[in-house]
Enzyme design. Structure first.
Site, PDB file in Angstrom:
ATOM      1  N   VAL A 166     -59.474   9.057  -2.186  1.00  0.00           N
ATOM      2  CA  VAL A 166     -60.147  10.296  -2.602  1.00  0.00           C
ATOM      3  C   VAL A 166     -61.537  10.000  -3.167  1.00  0.00           C
ATOM      4  CG1 VAL A 166     -60.055  12.200  -4.268  1.00  0.00           C
ATOM      5  CG2 VAL A 166     -58.030  11.589  -2.961  1.00  0.00           C
TER       6      VAL A 166
ATOM      7  N   GLU B  11     -57.789  18.037  -4.866  1.00  0.00           N
ATOM      8  CA  GLU B  11     -58.315  17.628  -3.556  1.00  0.00           C
ATOM      9  C   GLU B  11     -57.235  17.851  -2.494  1.00  0.00           C
ATOM     10  OE1 GLU B  11     -61.392  16.700  -2.474  1.00  0.00           O
ATOM     11  OE2 GLU B  11     -60.257  16.996  -0.642  1.00  0.00           O
ATOM     12  N   PHE B  12     -57.648  18.446  -1.387  1.00  0.00           N
ATOM     13  CA  PHE B  12     -56.668  18.757  -0.330  1.00  0.00           C
ATOM     14  C   PHE B  12     -56.884  17.923   0.930  1.00  0.00           C
ATOM     15  CE2 PHE B  12     -56.970  22.540  -3.022  1.00  0.00           C
ATOM     16  CZ  PHE B  12     -55.637  22.748  -3.325  1.00  0.00           C
TER      17      PHE B  12
ATOM     18  N   GLU C 110     -55.463  12.052   4.629  1.00  0.00           N
ATOM     19  CA  GLU C 110     -55.876  10.736   5.119  1.00  0.00           C
ATOM     20  C   GLU C 110     -55.889  10.790   6.646  1.00  0.00           C
ATOM     21  OE1 GLU C 110     -53.442   7.665   3.357  1.00  0.00           O
ATOM     22  OE2 GLU C 110     -53.895   8.404   1.358  1.00  0.00           O
TER      23      GLU C 110
ATOM     24  N   PHE D  81     -46.915  21.510  10.837  1.00  0.00           N
ATOM     25  CA  PHE D  81     -45.918  20.909   9.930  1.00  0.00           C
ATOM     26  C   PHE D  81     -44.481  21.292  10.262  1.00  0.00           C
ATOM     27  CE2 PHE D  81     -47.842  18.288   6.741  1.00  0.00           C
ATOM     28  CZ  PHE D  81     -49.184  18.500   7.017  1.00  0.00           C
TER      29      PHE D  81
ATOM     30  N   GLY E 252     -43.749  10.526   4.327  1.00  0.00           N
ATOM     31  CA  GLY E 252     -44.017   9.433   3.391  1.00  0.00           C
ATOM     32  C   GLY E 252     -45.413   9.603   2.855  1.00  0.00           C
TER      33      GLY E 252
ATOM     34  N   CYS F 214     -48.765  10.938  -1.263  1.00  0.00           N
ATOM     35  CA  CYS F 214     -48.825  12.246  -1.926  1.00  0.00           C
ATOM     36  C   CYS F 214     -47.513  13.024  -1.898  1.00  0.00           C
ATOM     37  CB  CYS F 214     -49.941  13.080  -1.316  1.00  0.00           C
ATOM     38  SG  CYS F 214     -51.560  12.381  -1.660  1.00  0.00           S
TER      39      CYS F 214
ATOM     40  N   ARG G  31     -47.879   3.516   1.711  1.00  0.00           N
ATOM     41  CA  ARG G  31     -47.104   3.961   0.548  1.00  0.00           C
ATOM     42  C   ARG G  31     -45.953   4.887   0.988  1.00  0.00           C
ATOM     43  NH1 ARG G  31     -52.212   5.324  -3.428  1.00  0.00           N
ATOM     44  NH2 ARG G  31     -53.225   5.766  -1.450  1.00  0.00           N
TER      45      ARG G  31
HETATM   46  N1  LIG Z   1     -54.739   9.848  -0.857  1.00  0.00           N
HETATM   47  C1  LIG Z   1     -54.729  11.127  -0.555  1.00  0.00           C
HETATM   48  O1  LIG Z   1     -54.590  11.517   0.612  1.00  0.00           O
HETATM   49  C2  LIG Z   1     -54.910  12.162  -1.637  1.00  0.00           C
HETATM   50  C3  LIG Z   1     -55.196  13.484  -1.263  1.00  0.00           C
HETATM   51  C4  LIG Z   1     -55.361  14.430  -2.268  1.00  0.00           C
HETATM   52  C5  LIG Z   1     -55.211  14.067  -3.602  1.00  0.00           C
HETATM   53  N2  LIG Z   1     -54.898  12.778  -3.922  1.00  0.00           N
HETATM   54  C6  LIG Z   1     -54.777  12.436  -5.330  1.00  0.00           C
HETATM   55  O2  LIG Z   1     -55.988  11.810  -5.741  1.00  0.00           O
HETATM   56  C7  LIG Z   1     -55.717  10.782  -6.710  1.00  0.00           C
HETATM   57  C8  LIG Z   1     -56.256   9.467  -6.197  1.00  0.00           C
HETATM   58  O3  LIG Z   1     -55.549   9.122  -5.022  1.00  0.00           O
HETATM   59  P1  LIG Z   1     -56.013   7.914  -4.078  1.00  0.00           P
HETATM   60  O4  LIG Z   1     -55.109   7.936  -2.900  1.00  0.00           O
HETATM   61  O5  LIG Z   1     -57.480   7.964  -3.906  1.00  0.00           O
HETATM   62  O6  LIG Z   1     -55.632   6.681  -5.028  1.00  0.00           O
HETATM   63  P2  LIG Z   1     -55.954   5.142  -4.788  1.00  0.00           P
HETATM   64  O7  LIG Z   1     -54.845   4.408  -5.422  1.00  0.00           O
HETATM   65  O8  LIG Z   1     -56.303   4.897  -3.359  1.00  0.00           O
HETATM   66  O9  LIG Z   1     -57.299   4.903  -5.626  1.00  0.00           O
HETATM   67  C9  LIG Z   1     -57.377   4.974  -7.019  1.00  0.00           C
HETATM   68  C10 LIG Z   1     -58.524   4.081  -7.463  1.00  0.00           C
HETATM   69  O10 LIG Z   1     -58.737   4.262  -8.867  1.00  0.00           O
HETATM   70  C11 LIG Z   1     -59.037   3.001  -9.433  1.00  0.00           C
HETATM   71  N3  LIG Z   1     -58.757   3.043 -10.878  1.00  0.00           N
HETATM   72  C12 LIG Z   1     -57.560   3.094 -11.498  1.00  0.00           C
HETATM   73  N4  LIG Z   1     -57.727   3.113 -12.840  1.00  0.00           N
HETATM   74  C13 LIG Z   1     -59.054   3.086 -13.066  1.00  0.00           C
HETATM   75  C14 LIG Z   1     -59.858   3.074 -14.241  1.00  0.00           C
HETATM   76  N5  LIG Z   1     -59.291   3.119 -15.450  1.00  0.00           N
HETATM   77  N6  LIG Z   1     -61.196   3.029 -14.112  1.00  0.00           N
HETATM   78  C15 LIG Z   1     -61.772   2.986 -12.873  1.00  0.00           C
HETATM   79  N7  LIG Z   1     -61.064   2.996 -11.732  1.00  0.00           N
HETATM   80  C16 LIG Z   1     -59.724   3.030 -11.816  1.00  0.00           C
HETATM   81  C17 LIG Z   1     -58.171   2.023  -8.684  1.00  0.00           C
HETATM   82  O11 LIG Z   1     -58.650   0.703  -8.771  1.00  0.00           O
HETATM   83  C18 LIG Z   1     -58.246   2.587  -7.261  1.00  0.00           C
HETATM   84  O12 LIG Z   1     -59.307   2.003  -6.526  1.00  0.00           O
HETATM   85  C19 LIG Z   1     -54.209  10.804  -6.923  1.00  0.00           C
HETATM   86  O13 LIG Z   1     -53.905  11.616  -8.015  1.00  0.00           O
HETATM   87  C20 LIG Z   1     -53.682  11.438  -5.632  1.00  0.00           C
HETATM   88  O14 LIG Z   1     -52.460  12.088  -5.829  1.00  0.00           O
HETATM   89  C21 LIG Z   1     -54.764  11.820  -2.973  1.00  0.00           C
END
Ligand SMILES: NC(=O)c1ccc[n+]([C@@H]2O[C@H](COP(=O)([O-])OP(=O)(O)OC[C@H]3O[C@@H](n4cnc5c(N)ncnc54)[C@H](O)[C@@H]3O)[C@@H](O)[C@H]2O)c1
Length: 433
Positions: A11, A149-150, A153, A250, A258, A261, A329
């Site tokens: 994100v 965020e919607f 990936e 869907f 999986g 999210c 994941r």
């Molecule tokens: N991946 C998706 O498709 C998606 C879609 C919508 C919403 N989200 C939400 O967005 C959020 C992030 O998801 P993601 O998939 O990007 O996670 P991710 O695990 O890919 O990335 C998180 C990042 O944050 C960093 N981080 C953690 N603690 C930190 C700190 N204290 N200071 C600085 N950086 C730090 C980590 O090193 C990592 O690089 C989650 O809450 C998730 O549910 C994810």
């Protein structure tokens, strides 16, 4: 505008690159030094189509930079996005330690008023906790906006650049105006911005993911029923999907959902509801069905070959939880491979992008192959788990020549049963009688 994004995962990195692409100056911070060093060298740590060139262009043009210092990012940005992970805690609740650690760091580093925008998926009430955490360390004015965020990936750039809608939770009309201005270039086709309370915005994200997960578990149960009663779920799906009240999305049966999210967000919403004494029975069933669905191929395999698979070789095509990502994941492939290994099979696997991530999780108990066809050499059966495009129209003559056996388990219903059976394959799929 000057923007700081804390977190450079799926994100944070996509948001940073897309906000920079629109002309904003973005500093993206991550406390993972290796990640930041890689990003500075132009190495993108995740696979997301189009992201590498977008990052490269914006770095070159001086609009996007990376730092391991949240403090530096906070001082350089007027709007600070939080985009760190919120994994499941042991009890199913969202673990907020990263979000609150970032909030504390923001509070310690702020040198003037800021808008703090939370993009992480968080339970109802978190915006208040973020504000309280920041104000423990400073007395500058701060508005916390909940901006779930919607993005998906695999389509993340397009989703961020052209969102169906933007949800803003805030009680500050001024912050709402700034955010509307920031998002204006992304909404040129007049898709809506909904301004609501922080609590409603936080809940909206969980409800969206939970409803999508519900659709998947529902069609998977119907697929299993189709198998029993001799109906074809592909026809049933088409028959219902053209109803505009239902829609075609869907409702593709498969091997369970999986990813980073759906599983954790359904768990977190169930946990929130339980905490408030109102168990969400539909979501309890959604989760249970999904866990069973991840085992459906294992059951079909055991029915075909028996529960002792020693001496047999299974080729597995597709490891990531869905195509166009390397994200492993909670991928159903993990359960399927574990079932195969438990029954004594040997596994030869291939995925176009997720091999490195998979190796870190699965280890050396399986053979990793550099091509799909390579994985088929000497295999008794082929198991299709993730429907990457390159698997859609493979050369079945070649497949037949490479394999020792002739059995195919199609976990995504992407192949034509009549064609494969006419070629002499034993073909199993999901819910087609
Ligand atoms: N991946 C998706 O498709 C998606 C879609 C919508 C919403 N989200 C939400 O967005 C959020 C992030 O998801 P993601 O998939 O990007 O996670 P991710 O695990 O890919 O990335 C998180 C990042 O944050 C960093 N981080 C953690 N603690 C930190 C700190 N204290 N200071 C600085 N950086 C730090 C980590 O090193 C990592 O690089 C989650 O809450 C998730 O549910 C994810």
């Amino acid at each position: 505008m000057k923007i700081a994004v804390i977190g450079s995962g799926y994100v944070g990195l996509v948001a940073s690159a897309c906000l920079a692409e629109m002309g904003n100056t973005v500093i993206c911070a991550d406390n993972d030094k290796k990640k930041v060093e890689a990003l500075r060298r132009g190495v993108i740590p995740i696979y997301e189509p189009g992201l590498d060139s977008l990052v490269e262009r914006n770095v070159k043009e001086g609009r996007l930079s990376f730092t391991e210092s949240t403090a530096a990012a906070v001082r350089g940005g007027d709007i600070i996005f939080i985009a760190v992970g919120t994994p499941s805690d042991e009890d199913g609740s969202a673990d907020l330690q990263h979000v609150l650690a970032v909030a504390a760091e923001i509070g310690r580093s702020m040198d003037g008023p800021r808008i703090v925008v939370n993009k992480s998926t968080v339970p109802v009430g978190t915006a208040e906790r973020i504000r309280d955490e920041i104000l423990k360390y400073c007395d500058h004015p701060v508005s916390v906006v909940s901006n779930p965020e919607f993005l998906k990936e695999g389509d993340a750039i397009d989703d961020f650049m052209r969102p169906d809608r933007v949800v803003l939770g805030t009680d500050s009309p001024e912050a709402a105006e700034v955010m509307k201005e920031l998002y204006r270039p992304f909404l040129r086709t007049n898709n809506p911005i909904y301004v609501m309370s922080n609590r409603s915005a936080e809940l909206t994200k969980y409800v969206a993911n939970s409803l999508l997960a519900t659709k998947i578990s529902f069609i998977n149960e119907i697929a299993n029923l189709c198998d029993i009663v001799g109906a074809d779920v592909q026809d049933v799906r088409r028959g219902i999907g053209s109803d505009s009240r239902i829609g075609p999305h869907f409702i593709f049966p498969g091997v369970g959902y999986g990813g980073s999210c759906f599983p954790k967000d359904v768990r977190a919403l169930r946990h929130t509801a339980m905490e408030h004494g109102y168990p969400l029975r539909v979501l309890d069933a959604v989760t249970e069905v999904n866990e069973l669905q991840k085992k459906v191929l294992g059951v079909k395999i055991a029915r075909e070959f028996g529960r002792d698979l020693s001496g047999l070789v299974f080729a597995v095509w597709g490891l990531s939880f869905k195509p166009n990502t390397d994200d492993m994941r909670e991928a159903p492939s993990l359960v399927i491979i574990e079932d195969l290994l438990t029954m004594g099979a040997r596994v030869q696997a291939y995925d176009p992008e997720a091999m490195d991530c998979a190796r870190k999780i699965i280890g050396d108990g399986i053979r990793y192959c550099s091509t799909g066809y390579g994985a088929l050499e000497g295999a008794d059966a082929l198991v299709l788990v993730t429907e990457w495009k390159e698997f859609r129209e493979p050369d079945f003559e070649r497949i037949r020549g490479l394999m020792r056996g002739k059995t195919i388990f199609d976990g995504r219903n992407i192949w034509n049963p009549e064609k494969l059976r006419s070629m002499g394959f034993t073909y199993h799929c999901i819910g087609r009688g």
